[in-house]
Design an enzyme around this catalytic site. Structure first.
Site, mmCIF file in Angstrom:
data_model
loop_
_atom_site.group_PDB
_atom_site.id
_atom_site.type_symbol
_atom_site.label_atom_id
_atom_site.label_comp_id
_atom_site.label_asym_id
_atom_site.label_seq_id
_atom_site.Cartn_x
_atom_site.Cartn_y
_atom_site.Cartn_z
ATOM 1 N N LYS A 225 0.710 -1.149 0.041
ATOM 2 C CA LYS A 225 0.172 0.156 0.017
ATOM 3 C C LYS A 225 0.839 1.588 -0.099
ATOM 4 C CE LYS A 225 -2.043 -1.286 3.853
ATOM 5 N NZ LYS A 225 -1.501 -2.704 4.273
ATOM 6 N N ARG B 279 -9.310 0.681 9.236
ATOM 7 C CA ARG B 279 -8.931 -0.698 9.795
ATOM 8 C C ARG B 279 -9.835 -1.552 10.426
ATOM 9 N NH1 ARG B 279 -3.191 -0.422 8.958
ATOM 10 N NH2 ARG B 279 -2.051 -1.901 9.726
ATOM 11 N N ARG C 57 11.501 -6.356 4.454
ATOM 12 C CA ARG C 57 11.296 -5.007 5.125
ATOM 13 C C ARG C 57 12.132 -4.690 6.256
ATOM 14 N NH1 ARG C 57 5.699 -2.454 4.954
ATOM 15 N NH2 ARG C 57 5.372 -3.326 6.941
ATOM 16 N N ARG D 108 11.802 -1.058 11.741
ATOM 17 C CA ARG D 108 10.532 -1.214 12.551
ATOM 18 C C ARG D 108 10.404 -2.338 13.395
ATOM 19 N NH1 ARG D 108 5.429 -0.496 8.640
ATOM 20 N NH2 ARG D 108 4.544 -1.333 10.238
ATOM 21 N N ARG E 46 -0.424 -9.129 13.524
ATOM 22 C CA ARG E 46 -0.920 -8.209 12.484
ATOM 23 C C ARG E 46 -1.728 -8.682 11.431
ATOM 24 N NH1 ARG E 46 4.474 -5.511 11.095
ATOM 25 N NH2 ARG E 46 3.362 -4.191 9.432
#
Ligand code: C5P
Ligand code: MG
Length: 192
Positions: free
Chosen positions: A14, A90, A129, A135, A147
């Site tokens: 996204k 969400r 990533r 992160r 998640r």
């Protein structure tokens, strides 16, 4: 206005796609994840509160993220041709709140563009990533799994919500960045 929701599980691309689309269509990218991480970095009260949820891969309460979105709309409406929402809404409650906020401003969601990527593929992408994103929620398999489960449990309701209004398009999300971008552009060019 052209108001798009880029939808899909964590790691579906996204943010990457939004970065390409904003310039071409002169839209403002609003990523609640980025906004929350910026609050966290600045150690604001909101950021410190949000950290408790982000660290576990859980969702920050609706009121908090809706408040952030409301503020962004107030600041930017009238200045841009539209918005790309990324990582928001969400939950169904967030979707309903967003519809109301936009309605107040005399506009609405144009379309939800959903990136279709399998669980195996998103897990692999997030792990990759995590090597560079810095992160902490990208660096732990349990958190990544949580998640994804929360996406299935809470966030898929957002897709159902917009399907009811015929505002939902599924896009193949597993090609190259350019291929996925091309599919998104095809759909968007038909909307404008
Ligand atoms: O959207 P992104 O994957 O960057 O979000 C990272 C984290 O921020 C989520 O796992 C969640 O903890 C929090 N978040 C949230 N509610 C949102 C967006 C992000 O709780 N609407
Ligand atoms: Mg993102």
């Amino acid at each position: 206005m052209l108001n798009l929701i880029l939808f899909g599980p964590p790691g579906s691309g996204k943010g990457t796609q939004a970065q390409h689309l904003v310039e071409q269509y002169q839209l403002l990218h609003i990523s609640t994840g980025d906004l929350l991480r910026s609050e966290l970095k600045n150690e604001t009260p909101l950021g410190l509160e949000a950290k408790k949820f982000i660290d576990k891969g859980e969702l920050v309460p609706d009121e908090v993220v809706i408040g952030m979105i409301s503020q962004q709309l107030d600041l930017n409406i009238g200045k841009v041709k539209g918005f790309i929402f990324d990582g928001f809404p969400r939950t169904k409650a967030q979707a309903e709140a967003l519809d109301k906020l936009l309605d107040f401003k005399g506009t609405a969601i144009t379309q939800v563009l959903a990136l279709d990527v399998s669980e195996d593929e998103v897990v692999e992408r997030i792990v990759n990533r995590g090597k560079t994103s810095g992160r902490s929620d990208d660096n732990n398999k349990e958190i990544i799994k949580n998640r994804f489960n929360i996406y299935l449990k809470e966030t898929t309701a957002v897709a159902e919500h917009y399907k009811e209004f015929d505002k939902f398009t599924l896009i193949p999300g597993e090609g190259t960045i350019e291929e996925v971008l091309g599919s998104l552009q095809d759909v968007i060019n038909h909307l404008i």
